[in-house]
Scaffold this motif. Structure first.
Motif, PDB file in Angstrom:
ATOM      1  N   ARG A  12       0.958  -1.316  -0.042  1.00 22.07           N
ATOM      2  CA  ARG A  12       0.009  -0.035   0.014  1.00 22.07           C
ATOM      3  C   ARG A  12       1.011   1.328   0.043  1.00 22.07           C
ATOM      4  O   ARG A  12       0.629   2.092   1.107  1.00 22.07           O
ATOM      5  CB  ARG A  12      -1.044  -0.049   1.264  1.00 22.07           C
ATOM      6  CG  ARG A  12      -1.844  -0.959   1.212  1.00 22.07           C
ATOM      7  CD  ARG A  12      -2.729  -0.919   2.672  1.00 22.07           C
ATOM      8  NE  ARG A  12      -4.013  -1.874   2.884  1.00 22.07           N
ATOM      9  CZ  ARG A  12      -4.610  -2.042   3.708  1.00 22.07           C
ATOM     10  NH1 ARG A  12      -4.276  -1.077   4.958  1.00 22.07           N
ATOM     11  NH2 ARG A  12      -5.627  -2.874   3.829  1.00 22.07           N
ATOM     12  N   LEU A  13       1.760   1.530  -1.016  1.00 21.28           N
ATOM     13  CA  LEU A  13       2.638   2.292  -0.892  1.00 21.28           C
ATOM     14  C   LEU A  13       2.079   3.836  -1.176  1.00 21.28           C
ATOM     15  O   LEU A  13       2.675   4.694  -0.093  1.00 21.28           O
ATOM     16  CB  LEU A  13       3.832   2.431  -2.117  1.00 21.28           C
ATOM     17  CG  LEU A  13       4.786   3.380  -2.217  1.00 21.28           C
ATOM     18  CD1 LEU A  13       5.607   3.281  -0.882  1.00 21.28           C
ATOM     19  CD2 LEU A  13       5.802   2.982  -3.386  1.00 21.28           C
ATOM     20  N   SER A  14       1.113   3.897  -1.771  1.00 21.00           N
ATOM     21  CA  SER A  14       0.590   5.180  -1.826  1.00 21.00           C
ATOM     22  C   SER A  14      -0.190   5.807  -0.481  1.00 21.00           C
ATOM     23  O   SER A  14       0.289   7.060   0.071  1.00 21.00           O
ATOM     24  CB  SER A  14      -0.618   5.289  -2.704  1.00 21.00           C
ATOM     25  OG  SER A  14      -1.685   4.501  -2.391  1.00 21.00           O
ATOM     26  N   PHE A  15      -0.605   4.747   0.483  1.00 21.27           N
ATOM     27  CA  PHE A  15      -1.320   5.047   1.839  1.00 21.27           C
ATOM     28  C   PHE A  15       0.039   5.221   2.628  1.00 21.27           C
ATOM     29  O   PHE A  15       0.219   6.160   3.657  1.00 21.27           O
ATOM     30  CB  PHE A  15      -1.926   4.097   2.063  1.00 21.27           C
ATOM     31  CG  PHE A  15      -3.503   4.079   1.693  1.00 21.27           C
ATOM     32  CD1 PHE A  15      -4.212   5.356   1.819  1.00 21.27           C
ATOM     33  CD2 PHE A  15      -4.209   3.247   0.965  1.00 21.27           C
ATOM     34  CE1 PHE A  15      -5.500   5.434   1.420  1.00 21.27           C
ATOM     35  CE2 PHE A  15      -5.455   3.136   0.510  1.00 21.27           C
ATOM     36  CZ  PHE A  15      -6.203   4.329   0.959  1.00 21.27           C
ATOM     37  N   LYS A  17       3.157   6.504   2.329  1.00 25.75           N
ATOM     38  CA  LYS A  17       3.594   7.423   2.306  1.00 25.75           C
ATOM     39  C   LYS A  17       3.104   8.527   3.163  1.00 25.75           C
ATOM     40  O   LYS A  17       3.850   9.286   3.827  1.00 25.75           O
ATOM     41  CB  LYS A  17       3.840   8.210   0.689  1.00 25.75           C
ATOM     42  CG  LYS A  17       4.649   7.387  -0.372  1.00 25.75           C
ATOM     43  CD  LYS A  17       4.539   8.007  -1.582  1.00 25.75           C
ATOM     44  CE  LYS A  17       5.683   7.055  -2.305  1.00 25.75           C
ATOM     45  NZ  LYS A  17       5.290   7.751  -3.942  1.00 25.75           N
ATOM     46  N   ARG A  18       1.756   8.725   3.291  1.00 22.83           N
ATOM     47  CA  ARG A  18       1.184   9.735   4.161  1.00 22.83           C
ATOM     48  C   ARG A  18       1.145   9.282   5.514  1.00 22.83           C
ATOM     49  O   ARG A  18       1.516  10.270   6.405  1.00 22.83           O
ATOM     50  CB  ARG A  18      -0.517   9.594   3.768  1.00 22.83           C
ATOM     51  CG  ARG A  18      -1.260  10.378   4.474  1.00 22.83           C
ATOM     52  CD  ARG A  18      -2.732  10.421   4.227  1.00 22.83           C
ATOM     53  NE  ARG A  18      -3.551   8.936   4.441  1.00 22.83           N
ATOM     54  CZ  ARG A  18      -4.452   8.736   4.155  1.00 22.83           C
ATOM     55  NH1 ARG A  18      -5.454   9.417   3.537  1.00 22.83           N
ATOM     56  NH2 ARG A  18      -4.926   7.560   4.579  1.00 22.83           N
ATOM     57  N   ASP A  41       5.459  -4.450  -3.870  1.00 20.97           N
ATOM     58  CA  ASP A  41       5.543  -3.266  -4.863  1.00 20.97           C
ATOM     59  C   ASP A  41       6.939  -2.639  -4.619  1.00 20.97           C
ATOM     60  O   ASP A  41       7.877  -3.539  -4.196  1.00 20.97           O
ATOM     61  CB  ASP A  41       4.210  -2.321  -4.507  1.00 20.97           C
ATOM     62  CG  ASP A  41       4.438  -2.023  -2.864  1.00 20.97           C
ATOM     63  OD1 ASP A  41       5.216  -2.599  -2.390  1.00 20.97           O
ATOM     64  OD2 ASP A  41       3.158  -1.592  -2.520  1.00 20.97           O
ATOM     65  N   THR A  43       7.658  -0.656  -2.044  1.00 18.38           N
ATOM     66  CA  THR A  43       7.786  -0.098  -0.782  1.00 18.38           C
ATOM     67  C   THR A  43       9.258  -0.174  -0.194  1.00 18.38           C
ATOM     68  O   THR A  43       9.844   0.782   0.386  1.00 18.38           O
ATOM     69  CB  THR A  43       6.927  -1.211   0.533  1.00 18.38           C
ATOM     70  OG1 THR A  43       5.596  -0.833   0.026  1.00 18.38           O
ATOM     71  CG2 THR A  43       6.978  -0.710   1.725  1.00 18.38           C
ATOM     72  N   TYR A  46      11.223   2.582  -1.528  1.00 14.79           N
ATOM     73  CA  TYR A  46      10.811   3.845  -1.085  1.00 14.79           C
ATOM     74  C   TYR A  46      11.571   4.150   0.273  1.00 14.79           C
ATOM     75  O   TYR A  46      12.105   5.401   0.785  1.00 14.79           O
ATOM     76  CB  TYR A  46       9.513   4.076  -1.231  1.00 14.79           C
ATOM     77  CG  TYR A  46       8.842   5.399  -0.455  1.00 14.79           C
ATOM     78  CD1 TYR A  46       9.075   6.574  -1.202  1.00 14.79           C
ATOM     79  CD2 TYR A  46       8.436   5.471   0.773  1.00 14.79           C
ATOM     80  CE1 TYR A  46       8.802   7.896  -0.453  1.00 14.79           C
ATOM     81  CE2 TYR A  46       7.966   6.526   1.285  1.00 14.79           C
ATOM     82  CZ  TYR A  46       8.003   7.712   0.534  1.00 14.79           C
ATOM     83  OH  TYR A  46       7.603   8.832   1.426  1.00 14.79           O
ATOM     84  N   ASP A  87      -2.844   2.546   5.982  1.00 13.32           N
ATOM     85  CA  ASP A  87      -3.817   3.459   5.455  1.00 13.32           C
ATOM     86  C   ASP A  87      -4.229   4.589   6.589  1.00 13.32           C
ATOM     87  O   ASP A  87      -5.413   5.154   6.039  1.00 13.32           O
ATOM     88  CB  ASP A  87      -4.774   2.658   5.012  1.00 13.32           C
ATOM     89  CG  ASP A  87      -5.476   1.676   5.872  1.00 13.32           C
ATOM     90  OD1 ASP A  87      -4.984   1.329   7.213  1.00 13.32           O
ATOM     91  OD2 ASP A  87      -6.507   1.033   5.733  1.00 13.32           O
TER      92      ASP A  87
END
Length: 404
Positions: A12-15, A17-18, A41, A43, A46, A87
């Protein structure tokens, strides 16, 4: 006191980051640990690119949510752990406010706060209600499981909660057999055996509600089954001081089934709703528990809460010191409490607070002994009657919390 923020993640890389940004943005220094449950992914690349601010741990295989939390706690160096699912995310002052409250109650092993539920665009959907006196308060250990059983002191999801590392380890960590299905609540009830609980009436965390949430992968039947298991565990841990006040476990099981029947009905799973409701719907005590749980979600007027709580406290004290000779002739304490709720309902009705009057009266209406006391009295504030047994002590009041 040192805090470690432990972020668990899987693909869940997009989540993620936040979540990491919110951890690094805390207004007090704290360790940030990211536990990667063998993501496929980007992760790993990053997180490693962020360098020294992050302690990165990658599981050798995909071990699940509970095992990832356990791994993160083992890696972390802090005295207190703030778990974060990838998330979800934190308010910048979350750790600062938790540290402030914990410093005033060193006996605490668990700390919770309000949280906002948001959608994937970070638009607020709802917010958990304020729960007790002041901006921060504590509940002594012997009252915690009683309150958890009756859902009067729910700790909430991981994003709301922090726990003391030594108590977590002593409790045995998270149970992988439950993995993401009440594994958090199961942990809270075991951690709570080792100290007090703190609640902060301030929104310091954000929980994302979306179809990809971990608990969405379980069927209603499985969630009901596990919820009953958790209630059974809590029931067994209730202090002897409260044993006389708690419902029998069969009534608790029936109440949980009624609750999930309503959940199934809301989700248009009509067959499951009927299945859950029968024969649980034949239990008057289960209905009473359900009504009380629903009512508890709505805040009562402060004037009524203060009046009712004071009356119940005085009544309990008088009951406790009544001479043994006369005790046998008295109705039990619960009947007295229901009687006081009926009286408070009448007061609310006279002041035009009709919804409050109904909320107060509903659980007490089924008590013939309470009505007998009302009639006998005629002839000669807003939480339900059981809450008087849960002692709440203000740590920080509204006027001073958050200043300086």
């Amino acid at each position: 006191m040192k805090f470690s923020i432990v972020i668990t993640t899987y693909n869940r890389l997009s989540f993620l980051k936040r979540a990491i940004e919110s951890a690094l943005a805390q207004t007090v220094p704290c360790e940030v640990v990211v536990v990667d449950d063998c993501s496929s992914d980007d992760t790993q690349d990053y997180v490693r690119s962020l360098g020294s601010p992050i302690t990165y741990h990658r599981n050798p295989t995909n071990m699940g949510h509970a095992a990832s939390v356990n791994a993160g706690v083992q890696v972390a160096q802090g005295d207190w752990i703030k778990p974060v699912d990838d998330d979800d995310y934190l308010d910048p002052n979350c750790i600062k406010e938790m540290m402030r409250a914990i410093a005033l109650r060193r006996e605490a092993v668990i700390c919770s706060c309000q949280a906002a539920q948001v959608d994937v665009n970070q638009v607020e959907i709802s917010r958990t209600r304020k729960m007790g006196p002041g901006q921060a308060f504590y509940i002594p250990q012997e009252d915690i499981h009683y309150g958890m059983l009756l859902e009067q002191i729910p700790f909430g999801t991981p994003i709301q909660v922090a726990f003391r590392r030594d108590a977590f380890i002593q409790s045995g960590g998270w149970d992988s057999s439950l993995d993401a299905n009440f594994d958090d609540i199961d942990s809270w009830l075991r951690i709570a055996q080792f100290g007090d609980a703190i609640f902060i009436n301030k929104c310091l965390a954000y929980r994302t509600v979306w179809p990809g949430g971990y608990n969405q992968k379980f069927s209603l039947e499985k969630r009901l089954e596990t919820n009953i298991l958790i209630k059974e565990k809590i029931h067994a841990l209730v202090s002897e001081n409260h044993r006389a006040l708690i419902p029998e476990i069969e009534a608790i099981r029936a109440y949980v089934k009624l609750h999930w029947s309503l959940v199934a009905l809301k989700q248009k799973a009509y067959l499951s709703s009927i299945k859950f409701a029968f024969p649980a719907g034949l239990s008057p005590q289960a209905w009473q528990l359900l009504i009380e749980a629903i009512i508890f979600r709505y805040k009562q007027p402060p004037w009524l809460q203060k009046s009712l709580d004071s009356n119940l406290l005085v009544m309990a004290k008088m009951y406790a010191i009544t001479n043994e000779k006369h005790r046998a002739a008295l109705p039990n304490l619960q009947h007295f409490q229901s009687y006081m709720k009926l009286r408070s309902s009448w007061v609310a009705c006279k002041q035009g607070k009709l919804l409050t009057a109904v909320q107060l009266a509903l659980p007490a209406l089924s008590s013939p002994a309470a009505w007998k006391l009302v009639i006998k009295s005629a002839l000669s504030d807003p939480e339900n009657n059981k809450q008087i047994a849960i002692r709440k002590f203000v740590l920080i009041d509204f006027e001073v919390f958050g200043n300086g």
